[in-house]
Motif scaffolding. Structure first.
Motif, PDB file in Angstrom:
ATOM      1  N   GLY A   1       0.810  -1.211   0.000  1.00 44.32           N
ATOM      2  CA  GLY A   1       0.000   0.000   0.000  1.00 44.32           C
ATOM      3  C   GLY A   1       0.843   1.260   0.000  1.00 44.32           C
ATOM      4  O   GLY A   1       2.070   1.210  -0.164  1.00 44.32           O
ATOM      5  N   PRO A   2       0.187   2.397   0.202  1.00 41.31           N
ATOM      6  CA  PRO A   2       0.880   3.682   0.135  1.00 41.31           C
ATOM      7  C   PRO A   2       1.973   3.813   1.200  1.00 41.31           C
ATOM      8  O   PRO A   2       1.870   3.233   2.283  1.00 41.31           O
ATOM      9  N   GLY A   3       3.006   4.571   0.852  1.00 42.15           N
ATOM     10  CA  GLY A   3       4.088   4.840   1.800  1.00 42.15           C
ATOM     11  C   GLY A   3       4.915   3.627   2.147  1.00 42.15           C
ATOM     12  O   GLY A   3       5.526   3.570   3.211  1.00 42.15           O
ATOM     13  N   GLY A   4       4.967   2.613   1.280  1.00 42.84           N
ATOM     14  CA  GLY A   4       5.765   1.418   1.542  1.00 42.84           C
ATOM     15  C   GLY A   4       5.097   0.420   2.482  1.00 42.84           C
ATOM     16  O   GLY A   4       5.744  -0.493   2.988  1.00 42.84           O
ATOM     17  N   TYR A   5       3.800   0.569   2.705  1.00 45.70           N
ATOM     18  CA  TYR A   5       3.056  -0.333   3.587  1.00 45.70           C
ATOM     19  C   TYR A   5       3.068  -1.750   3.012  1.00 45.70           C
ATOM     20  O   TYR A   5       2.761  -1.955   1.839  1.00 45.70           O
ATOM     21  N   ILE A   6       3.425  -2.731   3.849  1.00 47.03           N
ATOM     22  CA  ILE A   6       3.423  -4.150   3.446  1.00 47.03           C
ATOM     23  C   ILE A   6       2.823  -4.970   4.578  1.00 47.03           C
ATOM     24  O   ILE A   6       3.187  -4.802   5.741  1.00 47.03           O
ATOM     25  N   LEU A   7       1.899  -5.855   4.224  1.00 49.69           N
ATOM     26  CA  LEU A   7       1.312  -6.797   5.169  1.00 49.69           C
ATOM     27  C   LEU A   7       1.323  -8.163   4.498  1.00 49.69           C
ATOM     28  O   LEU A   7       0.884  -8.291   3.359  1.00 49.69           O
ATOM     29  N   SER A   8       1.838  -9.180   5.200  1.00 51.37           N
ATOM     30  CA  SER A   8       1.940 -10.521   4.626  1.00 51.37           C
ATOM     31  C   SER A   8       1.140 -11.519   5.440  1.00 51.37           C
ATOM     32  O   SER A   8       0.964 -11.349   6.648  1.00 51.37           O
ATOM     33  N   GLY A   9       0.685 -12.565   4.762  1.00 54.60           N
ATOM     34  CA  GLY A   9      -0.007 -13.668   5.402  1.00 54.60           C
ATOM     35  C   GLY A   9       0.481 -14.965   4.796  1.00 54.60           C
ATOM     36  O   GLY A   9       0.244 -15.224   3.627  1.00 54.60           O
ATOM     37  N   PRO A  10       1.228 -15.786   5.544  1.00 54.37           N
ATOM     38  CA  PRO A  10       1.825 -16.988   4.968  1.00 54.37           C
ATOM     39  C   PRO A  10       0.920 -18.218   4.973  1.00 54.37           C
ATOM     40  O   PRO A  10       0.260 -18.500   5.963  1.00 54.37           O
TER      41      PRO A  10
END
Length: 188
Positions: free
Chosen positions: A124-133
């Protein structure tokens, strides 16, 4: 005089995870001087898009299934060559299911159809990262307005196109209410 060394069991480079139908992929053998290359697909010769007797082949499969790709080569300089076969699995990409428009601050669940356990990544904006393995569902958190991209990866599924999500600013609460601060039953 230099005579090229041609390997008898070379590594073929290219995608190893399942391939999506109607997607072009490339495989390659090492490039050896004076060597002629040939490529084919057993059961679907039309999958070979181009190779021009090159060490690189472009393939595109139009139907799901399991296919055998065959590469063979020969050196006219030292009269040697070889061949190698490998299997590719071709399938339909899964569809990411969930809304593509949200308000900032939302938490939303996404899943796949058909269901697979995959690794999820939300950018997402501003380098936002969310992961789900390794799960069949993903709970996305959308803290700020802007454009988000949801992608999947895994060894048992071909990768669909990224899923785009647009996040709007949260609506503002009303400034104030007008009217009496106490209400009585039966009075307008």
């Amino acid at each position: 005089i230099k005579i090229p060394v041609v390997e008898s069991n070379p590594v073929i480079s290219g995608p190893t995870s399942p391939i999506c139908i109607n997607t072009q992929v490339q495989y390659s053998l090492p490039l050896w001087p004076g060597v002629q290359y040939h490529w084919g697909v057993l059961g679907d010769p039309g999958a070979v898009i181009s190779y021009h007797e090159s060490n690189v082949v472009t393939l595109e499969f139009t139907a799901p299934g399991t296919y055998t790709v065959h590469a063979w080569w020969e050196s006219r300089t030292n009269l040697c060559g070889g061949d190698k076969k490998f299997t590719v699995v071709v399938g339909y990409p899964p569809t990411i299911i969930g809304p593509s428009s949200l308000c900032a601050g939302a938490i939303q669940t996404y899943n796949l159809s058909p269901s697979y356990s995959v690794d999820w990544t939300l950018n997402g904006p501003g380098g936002y990262i969310l992961s789900g393995p390794g799960t069949p569902t993903f709970n996305g958190i959308f803290p700020a307005p802007g454009s988000y991209t949801l992608t999947i990866s895994g060894t048992s599924v071909c990768q669909p196109s990224p899923f785009m999500i647009h996040v709007e600013p949260s609506p503002l609460p009303p400034d104030a209410s007008t009217g009496p601060t106490k209400l009585c039953y039966g009075q307008p």
